[in-house]
Design a protein around this motif. Structure first.
Motif, PDB file in Angstrom:
ATOM      1  N   LEU A 170       0.831  -1.207   0.000  1.00 49.73           N
ATOM      2  CA  LEU A 170       0.000   0.000   0.000  1.00 49.73           C
ATOM      3  C   LEU A 170       0.864   1.255   0.000  1.00 49.73           C
ATOM      4  CD1 LEU A 170      -2.722  -1.087   2.593  1.00 49.73           C
ATOM      5  CD2 LEU A 170      -3.118  -0.656   0.156  1.00 49.73           C
ATOM      6  N   LEU A 171       1.944   1.235   0.797  1.00 46.03           N
ATOM      7  CA  LEU A 171       2.855   2.383   0.846  1.00 46.03           C
ATOM      8  C   LEU A 171       3.511   2.611  -0.509  1.00 46.03           C
ATOM      9  CD1 LEU A 171       4.723   1.796   4.255  1.00 46.03           C
ATOM     10  CD2 LEU A 171       2.558   2.957   3.848  1.00 46.03           C
ATOM     11  N   GLY A 172       3.974   1.513  -1.132  1.00 50.22           N
ATOM     12  CA  GLY A 172       4.655   1.644  -2.416  1.00 50.22           C
ATOM     13  C   GLY A 172       3.741   2.158  -3.506  1.00 50.22           C
ATOM     14  N   VAL A 173       2.514   1.615  -3.578  1.00 52.16           N
ATOM     15  CA  VAL A 173       1.578   2.040  -4.616  1.00 52.16           C
ATOM     16  C   VAL A 173       1.183   3.504  -4.422  1.00 52.16           C
ATOM     17  CG1 VAL A 173      -0.770   1.731  -5.495  1.00 52.16           C
ATOM     18  CG2 VAL A 173       0.709  -0.254  -5.152  1.00 52.16           C
ATOM     19  N   LEU A 174       0.893   3.899  -3.179  1.00 52.53           N
ATOM     20  CA  LEU A 174       0.505   5.293  -2.949  1.00 52.53           C
ATOM     21  C   LEU A 174       1.664   6.239  -3.239  1.00 52.53           C
ATOM     22  CD1 LEU A 174      -1.658   7.263  -2.092  1.00 52.53           C
ATOM     23  CD2 LEU A 174      -0.929   6.966   0.290  1.00 52.53           C
ATOM     24  N   THR A 197      -6.397  -9.928  -0.282  1.00 52.57           N
ATOM     25  CA  THR A 197      -5.753 -11.130   0.240  1.00 52.57           C
ATOM     26  C   THR A 197      -6.668 -12.312  -0.060  1.00 52.57           C
ATOM     27  OG1 THR A 197      -6.784 -11.011   2.436  1.00 52.57           O
ATOM     28  CG2 THR A 197      -4.740  -9.755   2.103  1.00 52.57           C
ATOM     29  N   PRO A 198      -6.222 -13.535   0.210  1.00 58.60           N
ATOM     30  CA  PRO A 198      -7.117 -14.678   0.001  1.00 58.60           C
ATOM     31  C   PRO A 198      -8.423 -14.586   0.786  1.00 58.60           C
ATOM     32  CG  PRO A 198      -4.853 -15.430   0.234  1.00 58.60           C
ATOM     33  CD  PRO A 198      -4.852 -13.973   0.552  1.00 58.60           C
ATOM     34  N   ASP A 199      -8.433 -13.770   1.855  1.00 57.94           N
ATOM     35  CA  ASP A 199      -9.650 -13.617   2.655  1.00 57.94           C
ATOM     36  C   ASP A 199     -10.644 -12.641   2.052  1.00 57.94           C
ATOM     37  OD1 ASP A 199      -8.745 -15.407   4.585  1.00 57.94           O
ATOM     38  OD2 ASP A 199      -7.686 -13.824   5.678  1.00 57.94           O
ATOM     39  N   GLY A 200     -10.180 -11.768   1.139  1.00 60.19           N
ATOM     40  CA  GLY A 200     -11.104 -10.827   0.528  1.00 60.19           C
ATOM     41  C   GLY A 200     -10.436  -9.522   0.135  1.00 60.19           C
ATOM     42  N   ALA A 201     -11.193  -8.707  -0.598  1.00 64.23           N
ATOM     43  CA  ALA A 201     -10.719  -7.397  -1.049  1.00 64.23           C
ATOM     44  C   ALA A 201     -11.299  -6.306  -0.161  1.00 64.23           C
ATOM     45  CB  ALA A 201     -11.132  -7.162  -2.496  1.00 64.23           C
ATOM     46  N   HIS A 202     -10.467  -5.329   0.168  1.00 64.05           N
ATOM     47  CA  HIS A 202     -10.905  -4.202   0.989  1.00 64.05           C
ATOM     48  C   HIS A 202     -10.516  -2.899   0.293  1.00 64.05           C
ATOM     49  CE1 HIS A 202     -11.791  -1.610   4.348  1.00 64.05           C
ATOM     50  NE2 HIS A 202     -10.537  -1.178   4.367  1.00 64.05           N
ATOM     51  N   HIS A 203     -11.518  -2.113  -0.095  1.00 57.57           N
ATOM     52  CA  HIS A 203     -11.281  -0.807  -0.700  1.00 57.57           C
ATOM     53  C   HIS A 203     -11.156   0.223   0.418  1.00 57.57           C
ATOM     54  CE1 HIS A 203     -12.195  -1.920  -4.971  1.00 57.57           C
ATOM     55  NE2 HIS A 203     -12.716  -2.946  -4.334  1.00 57.57           N
ATOM     56  N   LEU A 204     -10.012   0.873   0.487  1.00 66.52           N
ATOM     57  CA  LEU A 204      -9.722   1.769   1.598  1.00 66.52           C
ATOM     58  C   LEU A 204     -10.595   3.023   1.548  1.00 66.52           C
ATOM     59  CD1 LEU A 204      -7.206  -0.136   1.567  1.00 66.52           C
ATOM     60  CD2 LEU A 204      -5.901   1.819   2.427  1.00 66.52           C
ATOM     61  N   SER A 205     -11.027   3.470   2.707  1.00 62.12           N
ATOM     62  CA  SER A 205     -11.769   4.719   2.826  1.00 62.12           C
ATOM     63  C   SER A 205     -10.799   5.893   2.718  1.00 62.12           C
ATOM     64  CB  SER A 205     -12.493   4.772   4.169  1.00 62.12           C
ATOM     65  OG  SER A 205     -11.542   4.889   5.229  1.00 62.12           O
ATOM     66  N   PRO A 206     -11.304   7.121   2.506  1.00 64.67           N
ATOM     67  CA  PRO A 206     -10.403   8.291   2.469  1.00 64.67           C
ATOM     68  C   PRO A 206      -9.561   8.419   3.737  1.00 64.67           C
ATOM     69  CG  PRO A 206     -12.538   8.882   1.569  1.00 64.67           C
ATOM     70  CD  PRO A 206     -12.683   7.488   2.114  1.00 64.67           C
ATOM     71  N   ASP A 207     -10.151   8.128   4.901  1.00 63.84           N
ATOM     72  CA  ASP A 207      -9.383   8.222   6.142  1.00 63.84           C
ATOM     73  C   ASP A 207      -8.279   7.166   6.180  1.00 63.84           C
ATOM     74  OD1 ASP A 207     -10.899  10.318   7.038  1.00 63.84           O
ATOM     75  OD2 ASP A 207     -12.210   9.100   8.305  1.00 63.84           O
ATOM     76  N   GLU A 208      -8.560   5.990   5.668  1.00 63.89           N
ATOM     77  CA  GLU A 208      -7.546   4.932   5.647  1.00 63.89           C
ATOM     78  C   GLU A 208      -6.422   5.272   4.673  1.00 63.89           C
ATOM     79  OE1 GLU A 208      -9.991   0.865   6.763  1.00 63.89           O
ATOM     80  OE2 GLU A 208     -10.299   1.760   4.777  1.00 63.89           O
ATOM     81  N   VAL A 209      -6.773   5.892   3.535  1.00 60.24           N
ATOM     82  CA  VAL A 209      -5.740   6.335   2.599  1.00 60.24           C
ATOM     83  C   VAL A 209      -4.863   7.402   3.255  1.00 60.24           C
ATOM     84  CG1 VAL A 209      -5.301   7.485   0.385  1.00 60.24           C
ATOM     85  CG2 VAL A 209      -7.105   5.756   0.556  1.00 60.24           C
ATOM     86  N   ALA A 210      -5.494   8.286   4.029  1.00 62.81           N
ATOM     87  CA  ALA A 210      -4.728   9.320   4.733  1.00 62.81           C
ATOM     88  C   ALA A 210      -3.752   8.693   5.729  1.00 62.81           C
ATOM     89  CB  ALA A 210      -5.676  10.277   5.448  1.00 62.81           C
ATOM     90  N   VAL A 212      -2.348   5.740   5.395  1.00 65.36           N
ATOM     91  CA  VAL A 212      -1.259   5.184   4.587  1.00 65.36           C
ATOM     92  C   VAL A 212      -0.295   6.292   4.181  1.00 65.36           C
ATOM     93  CG1 VAL A 212      -0.667   4.001   2.432  1.00 65.36           C
ATOM     94  CG2 VAL A 212      -2.666   3.269   3.740  1.00 65.36           C
ATOM     95  N   ARG A 213      -0.846   7.452   3.826  1.00 61.53           N
ATOM     96  CA  ARG A 213       0.025   8.571   3.427  1.00 61.53           C
ATOM     97  C   ARG A 213       0.889   9.037   4.594  1.00 61.53           C
ATOM     98  NH1 ARG A 213      -3.325  11.103   0.512  1.00 61.53           N
ATOM     99  NH2 ARG A 213      -2.416  10.597  -1.518  1.00 61.53           N
ATOM    100  N   ASP A 214       0.354   8.987   5.810  1.00 58.57           N
ATOM    101  CA  ASP A 214       1.170   9.329   6.980  1.00 58.57           C
ATOM    102  C   ASP A 214       2.344   8.366   7.116  1.00 58.57           C
ATOM    103  OD1 ASP A 214      -0.468  11.445   7.639  1.00 58.57           O
ATOM    104  OD2 ASP A 214      -1.635  10.331   9.132  1.00 58.57           O
ATOM    105  N   GLN A 215       2.106   7.079   6.849  1.00 54.28           N
ATOM    106  CA  GLN A 215       3.183   6.095   6.906  1.00 54.28           C
ATOM    107  C   GLN A 215       4.215   6.351   5.804  1.00 54.28           C
ATOM    108  OE1 GLN A 215       3.743   4.003   9.221  1.00 54.28           O
ATOM    109  NE2 GLN A 215       1.806   3.807  10.311  1.00 54.28           N
ATOM    110  N   VAL A 216       3.743   6.775   4.632  1.00 54.89           N
ATOM    111  CA  VAL A 216       4.663   7.125   3.549  1.00 54.89           C
ATOM    112  C   VAL A 216       5.564   8.275   3.987  1.00 54.89           C
ATOM    113  CG1 VAL A 216       4.852   8.067   1.212  1.00 54.89           C
ATOM    114  CG2 VAL A 216       3.184   6.269   1.696  1.00 54.89           C
ATOM    115  N   SER A 217       5.002   9.249   4.685  1.00 57.25           N
ATOM    116  CA  SER A 217       5.793  10.383   5.173  1.00 57.25           C
ATOM    117  C   SER A 217       6.862   9.914   6.154  1.00 57.25           C
ATOM    118  CB  SER A 217       4.881  11.416   5.846  1.00 57.25           C
ATOM    119  OG  SER A 217       3.986  11.981   4.913  1.00 57.25           O
ATOM    120  N   ARG A 218       6.513   8.966   7.032  1.00 56.82           N
ATOM    121  CA  ARG A 218       7.500   8.407   7.958  1.00 56.82           C
ATOM    122  C   ARG A 218       8.609   7.696   7.190  1.00 56.82           C
ATOM    123  NH1 ARG A 218       5.140   4.403  11.892  1.00 56.82           N
ATOM    124  NH2 ARG A 218       7.255   4.548  12.741  1.00 56.82           N
TER     125      ARG A 218
END
Length: 232
Positions: A170-174, A197-210, A212-218
């Motif tokens: 997720l970090l790499g793609v974003l 994942t094999p358990d299913g697909a999860h489309h991230l919400s705007p807050d979840e994308v935010a 991930v972006r915080d982790q990218v900044s780190r």
């Protein structure tokens, strides 16, 4: 410019896209959803004609499980996409009276990724209806921003994203999407991300994308500190 990305990780697949639509015929840009669910364990995105993509969204949404349960997901997608492509090609008016260019084309690319029979797949369909499989390479991008995405991903090759978990993917793609947004005014947010994942697909919400972006900044901050101390 559009870009849709799929990245295979050690325990799943990540898909991402920008959401900026450019209409050259009318000189407009506007946001729209480019990533769509494909059953419970896959997703797909497209680049090109909005009319073609709308028709495909209806088809794929009506019978996603029959696509994923097919012996060959690529051929199942192809069997549904090619008749739609042919229809639009046959009815495309290339030259409009009193207008130099319509600014439109029915040429369309598709990219789908996820799991079928507990095996990951990354498949694309080009405007000729040809199938490409990218499970081995682990990365594929479509859209006019695809060459830039490939270059950006190559610059991160040393991070071995395909050998890491989907949280790293997720970090790499974003990071790739955000880099393209800086480099090209026709790539724009909000950015869409989907972890599969094999358990299913999860489309991230705007807050979840935010988040991930915080982790990218780190990540970037730690790279900067490592570079600053490289010659100490």
């Amino acid at each position: 410019m559009t870009v849709v990305i799929a990245l295979r990780c050690v325990d799943g697949v990540v898909m991402g896209s920008d959401s900026q639509i450019t209409d050259p015929g009318r000189g407009l840009t506007y946001p729209d959803q480019k990533l769509h669910p494909l059953g419970k364990r896959a997703a797909w995105g497209g680049s090109g004609s909005r009319a073609v993509l709308y028709d495909l969204e209806q088809l794929f949404g009506a019978e996603p499980e029959s696509i994923l349960e097919a012996d060959d997901v690529g051929r199942a997608l192809q069997a549904r996409a090619v008749p739609v492509l042919n229809h639009h090609y046959e009815n495309f008016i290339e030259k409009v009276p009193a207008q130099e260019s319509s600014g439109a084309t029915p040429a369309t690319y598709l990219l789908a990724a996820g799991y079928t029979r507990d095996q990951p797949f990354i498949v694309d369909i080009d405007p000729h209806g040809l199938i490409g499989h990218h499970e081995d390479t682990g990365f594929q991008a479509i859209g006019s921003g695809a060459p830039m995405a490939q270059q950006a991903y190559t610059l991160m090759e040393n991070f071995n994203m395909s050998d890491r978990e989907v949280n790293y993917g997720l970090l790499g793609v974003l990071r790739v999407l955000d880099a393209l947004a800086v480099a090209s005014p026709s790539v724009g947010g909000p950015m869409d991300l989907c972890r599969i994942t094999p358990d299913g697909a999860h489309h991230l919400s705007p807050d979840e994308v935010a988040e991930v972006r915080d982790q990218v900044s780190r990540w970037k901050d730690r790279e900067q500190r490592a570079l600053d101390g490289l010659f100490d």
